[in-house]
Scaffold this motif. Structure first.
Motif, short mmCIF file in Angstrom:
data_model
loop_
_atom_site.label_atom_id
_atom_site.label_comp_id
_atom_site.label_asym_id
_atom_site.label_seq_id
_atom_site.Cartn_x
_atom_site.Cartn_y
_atom_site.Cartn_z
N GLY A 1 0.81 -1.21 0.00
CA GLY A 1 0.00 0.00 0.00
C GLY A 1 0.85 1.26 0.00
N GLU A 2 0.17 2.41 0.14
CA GLU A 2 0.88 3.68 0.13
C GLU A 2 1.92 3.69 1.25
N GLY A 3 3.09 4.21 0.93
CA GLY A 3 4.19 4.25 1.88
C GLY A 3 5.18 3.11 1.71
N THR A 4 4.82 2.09 0.94
CA THR A 4 5.73 0.97 0.76
C THR A 4 7.00 1.41 0.03
N LEU A 5 6.86 2.34 -0.90
CA LEU A 5 8.04 2.84 -1.62
C LEU A 5 9.07 3.40 -0.66
N ASP A 6 8.63 4.19 0.31
CA ASP A 6 9.57 4.76 1.28
C ASP A 6 10.33 3.67 2.02
N ALA A 7 9.62 2.63 2.43
CA ALA A 7 10.26 1.53 3.15
C ALA A 7 11.29 0.83 2.27
N ARG B 1 0.83 15.57 -11.94
CA ARG B 1 1.32 15.28 -10.59
C ARG B 1 2.77 14.86 -10.67
N ILE B 2 3.55 15.21 -9.65
CA ILE B 2 4.92 14.72 -9.54
C ILE B 2 4.90 13.48 -8.67
N ALA B 3 5.28 12.36 -9.25
CA ALA B 3 5.24 11.07 -8.55
C ALA B 3 6.65 10.56 -8.30
N ALA B 4 6.86 10.01 -7.12
CA ALA B 4 8.16 9.43 -6.76
C ALA B 4 8.23 7.97 -7.19
N TRP B 5 9.45 7.53 -7.48
CA TRP B 5 9.71 6.11 -7.72
C TRP B 5 11.16 5.85 -7.34
N TYR C 1 11.53 0.58 -8.56
CA TYR C 1 10.47 0.42 -7.57
C TYR C 1 9.37 1.42 -7.89
N VAL C 2 8.19 0.92 -8.20
CA VAL C 2 7.07 1.78 -8.57
C VAL C 2 5.90 1.50 -7.64
N GLU C 3 5.40 2.54 -7.00
CA GLU C 3 4.25 2.44 -6.11
C GLU C 3 3.04 3.04 -6.82
N LEU D 1 6.51 -3.68 -8.40
CA LEU D 1 5.34 -2.81 -8.51
C LEU D 1 4.42 -3.07 -7.33
N THR D 2 4.16 -2.03 -6.53
CA THR D 2 3.28 -2.20 -5.38
C THR D 2 1.89 -1.67 -5.72
N LEU D 3 0.86 -2.42 -5.33
CA LEU D 3 -0.47 -2.19 -5.87
C LEU D 3 -1.53 -1.74 -4.86
#
Length: 377
Positions: free
Chosen positions: A45-51, A73-77, A87-89, A131-133
């Motif tokens: 879920g959201e926040g998994t990318l940070d981890a 939107r500016i999206a992080a990866w 890594y894509v969230e 890819l996190t979904l």
């Protein structure tokens, strides 16, 4: 005393990294010389990318994409050049938390921005993609993502369909000839935090559509539209993935990731634990503290605290869960390795108060738990 701190994010309140810091502060109040290992977690879920960025040392990058409503939107990866892993969230591009309540529309929201992030990863030279979904605002079965990656979804007049899951009812031709050829050699693992199929009473539309703004009539419309899409996909691909556990994740993105991208679907918490080498981190630990916004019976389907508890149980380590709320059938967590579970609230309070005080409450609860734990020891 060695304590492993491995929370997920607390939705709308704290990211996992801040939650881990708050728990560590509470521990230090009780035992100033305690050894704490901070390991922020996620289950897709959201926040998994940070981890994942913290755990792997991957570079944080940003890309301009469309959000779930087609706005810029500016999206992080994340990018790990040594392993050529991206890594894509999904939630970074098409997340529910980016939309105000009145903006949420399961009928018309799109995963186009997720496809843009995947394309950016391919441009960087990615050979592997995680890819996190979780956390999606969408219910389009990945149709928007496919469009961004070169596929065309056409109506009976040969026109491109408008965005959103509802439009899939008008799909007459699924043209995959323009799909980015680099996808054929991209190894993809998709992290899912649910095991729902694409359709039916446990499907993407019925279970998750209402939280994305879908009425009862909308759910019926979306389920039929996604079923029609699955029919045409099965014809085009020669195989049918609608009943695959996890196909209903992120409004059907699990289905699209497996059917069109050849992704392997795995429980998100397992993937993240593997990336952070969690079982190695458990060595020599006296206590594990984990948590997230809610612990309930549904958490057993693959949520972070349960994955953490199972791993801790396997190594004989006690595991405590700090939850914003204990929901229905949360006691089932005991059998999975949870030693004890506590809510954060220290008295009657509104949701707004609970969210704004989340860090403070985590500090207090962690201090009390460790004081009790050491007194018992």
């Amino acid at each position: 005393m060695n304590i492993l701190i491995a929370p997920d994010s607390y939705k709308d309140a704290l990211p996992a990294s801040d939650a881990a810091e708050a728990i560590a502060e509470g521990i230090r109040r009780a035992i100033p010389d305690a050894s704490t290992i901070l390991c922020p977690m996620g289950d897709g879920g959201e926040g998994t990318l940070d981890a994942l960025l913290v755990a792997t040392g991957a570079e944080g990058r940003e890309t301009r994409v469309q959000d779930a409503l087609g706005r810029p939107r500016i999206a992080a990866w994340g990018w790990h050049p040594e392993t050529r892993t991206a890594y894509v969230e999904l939630a970074e591009a098409s997340g529910l938390q980016q939309l105000a309540q009145k903006e949420r529309t399961a009928l018309h929201s799109t995963t186009f921005g997720v496809g843009e992030l995947i394309r950016e990863a391919l441009n960087a030279g990615a050979e592997r993609l995680l890819l996190t979904l979780g956390g999606s605002a969408t219910n389009d079965a990945g149709a928007g993502m496919l469009s961004a990656l070169g596929a065309r979804l056409l109506d009976s007049q040969g026109r491109d369909l408008p965005p959103g899951g509802a439009a899939l009812s008008e799909l007459a031709e699924l043209d995959l000839s323009g799909l980015d050829p680099r996808l054929r050699t991209l190894e993809i693992e998709a992290a899912v935090d649910v095991d729902n199929p694409l359709l039916g009473h446990r499907g993407a539309s019925a279970v998750f559509g209402p939280q994305k703004g879908a009425t009862a009539d909308d759910v019926a419309t979306l389920d039929a539209a996604l079923g029609h899409f699955a029919d045409l996909a099965a014809t085009a691909l020669g195989e049918d993935h609608r009943d695959l556990p996890g196909a209903g994740a992120a409004g059907g993105m699990g289905f699209a990731a497996r059917a069109f991208l050849g992704a392997t679907l795995r429980p998100g918490i397992e993937l993240v634990m593997e990336q952070v080498d969690f079982r190695h981190r458990l060595a020599g630990v006296d206590l594990v503290i984990t948590g997230e916004g809610q612990l309930d019976g549904q958490s057993l389907a693959g949520k972070t605290p349960i994955g953490i508890a199972r791993a801790a149980k396997a190594q004989g380590v006690p595991c405590v869960v700090l939850a914003g709320r204990l929901g229905q059938e949360w006691q089932a967590a005991y059998a999975e390795g949870v030693t004890a579970a506590f809510t954060l609230a220290d008295g009657p309070m509104s949701l707004d108060d609970a969210l704004s005080r989340c860090g403070e409450l985590l500090v207090d609860r962690a201090e009390n738990i460790v004081r009790l734990f050491t007194a018992h020891a």
